[in-house]
Design a protein around this motif. Structure first.
Motif, short mmCIF file in Angstrom:
data_model
loop_
_atom_site.label_atom_id
_atom_site.label_comp_id
_atom_site.label_asym_id
_atom_site.label_seq_id
_atom_site.Cartn_x
_atom_site.Cartn_y
_atom_site.Cartn_z
N THR A 137 0.87 -1.18 0.00
CA THR A 137 0.00 0.00 0.00
C THR A 137 0.91 1.23 0.00
OG1 THR A 137 -0.12 0.50 2.39
CG2 THR A 137 -1.61 -1.21 1.55
N ASP A 140 0.71 5.82 4.60
CA ASP A 140 -0.44 6.58 5.10
C ASP A 140 -1.78 6.10 4.57
OD1 ASP A 140 1.37 8.14 6.51
OD2 ASP A 140 1.43 9.71 4.98
N ALA A 141 -1.84 4.94 3.93
CA ALA A 141 -3.13 4.38 3.55
C ALA A 141 -3.87 3.95 4.81
CB ALA A 141 -2.94 3.19 2.62
N THR A 142 -5.04 4.46 5.05
CA THR A 142 -5.78 4.14 6.26
C THR A 142 -6.32 2.72 6.18
OG1 THR A 142 -7.96 4.88 5.48
CG2 THR A 142 -6.48 6.56 6.43
N GLN A 145 -9.23 2.82 3.75
CA GLN A 145 -8.83 2.96 2.34
C GLN A 145 -8.18 1.70 1.79
OE1 GLN A 145 -6.19 6.25 2.82
NE2 GLN A 145 -7.79 7.82 2.75
N SER A 146 -7.41 1.03 2.63
CA SER A 146 -6.64 -0.14 2.15
C SER A 146 -7.31 -1.47 2.47
CB SER A 146 -5.25 -0.13 2.80
OG SER A 146 -5.34 -0.38 4.20
N CYS A 150 -2.85 -2.18 5.04
CA CYS A 150 -1.80 -1.40 5.70
C CYS A 150 -1.26 -2.11 6.94
CB CYS A 150 -2.33 -0.02 6.08
SG CYS A 150 -3.71 -0.05 7.25
N GLU A 183 0.44 -0.25 10.86
CA GLU A 183 1.04 0.61 9.84
C GLU A 183 2.43 0.05 9.48
OE1 GLU A 183 1.30 4.45 11.61
OE2 GLU A 183 -0.85 4.79 11.57
#
Length: 220
Positions: A137, A140-142, A145-146, A150, A183
């Motif tokens: 990813t 910073d892909a949440t 969103q991912s 992530c 993360e």
């Protein structure tokens, strides 16, 4: 079980700030010239030197001001509320901490954390600092969103991305850094989360004074 930064055990870790200054990482870590505590900079150099020839670390963020941290919390909390409308305030706080830390324990605010990735130094990226390798990813892909890709241990990424995450973990872990498991890009040393997960008696780094110019788009 994953320990999140909102866990009361993180805030309960004693703080014995050693007073190390913030230093700017040199150009070998990319154009951001991120500022981190001096001890963390030494360990990042150890990790950089342990990478295979032609591969490098690109650090996109280090120290972050309290104001920037609060802005990120506010922005992501709104995203969480939209994605999880049935969650109560306690659950929203828990979900928010997967991606951004409460100010009091935030590793970036202490200058103890970096957001980074791997680059191929043999091929120029768009800014001439090496093309980013596939880590599954974007930084910073949440989680929303991912769809959870992530998370460092996600099985929903390809074999190349898994291999790159393993390499990142091997060199940073050997240098003493710890990963925030939601993360893949976030690694820290000397903060309260590091102390709790490694069994250290106290955190070495607490919040450092704000300074204008901190990046305003990242996480944790």
């Amino acid at each position: 079980m994953t320990i999140l930064l909102s866990d009361p055990r993180v805030a309960a870790v004693p703080l014995a700030d050693c007073g190390e200054p913030l230093v700017a990482l040199d150009r070998s870590f990319g154009p951001a010239r991120a500022r981190v505590r001096a001890g963390l900079a030494v360990r990042l150099r150890q990790a950089q030197d342990a990478l295979p020839t032609g591969t490098g670390l690109r650090v996109v963020e280090g120290h972050r001001s309290v104001g920037v941290q609060r802005a990120i919390i506010s922005r992501y909390a709104a995203e969480v509320a939209r994605a999880h409308p049935a969650a109560d305030a306690v659950e929203r706080h828990h979900l928010t901490s997967r991606f951004v830390a409460p100010v009091a324990v935030a590793p970036h605010v202490a200058g103890a954390a970096v957001d980074l990735t791997l680059v191929d130094l043999r091929s120029g990226g768009p800014d001439g600092w090496g093309a980013e390798l596939d880590l599954g990813t974007p930084i910073d892909a949440t989680p929303e969103q991912s769809e959870g890709r992530c998370f460092t241990a996600s099985v929903a990424i390809g074999p190349r991305a898994r291999a790159h995450r393993a390499l990142l973990g091997a060199v940073l872990g050997a240098a003493g850094l710890v990963n925030y498991p939601t993360e893949w890009w976030h690694w820290s040393w000397g903060d309260r989360y590091w102390a709790l997960t490694t069994g250290a008696p106290a955190a070495l780094y607490g919040p450092v004074p704000d300074r204008d110019g901190d990046r305003a788009g990242a996480a944790a």
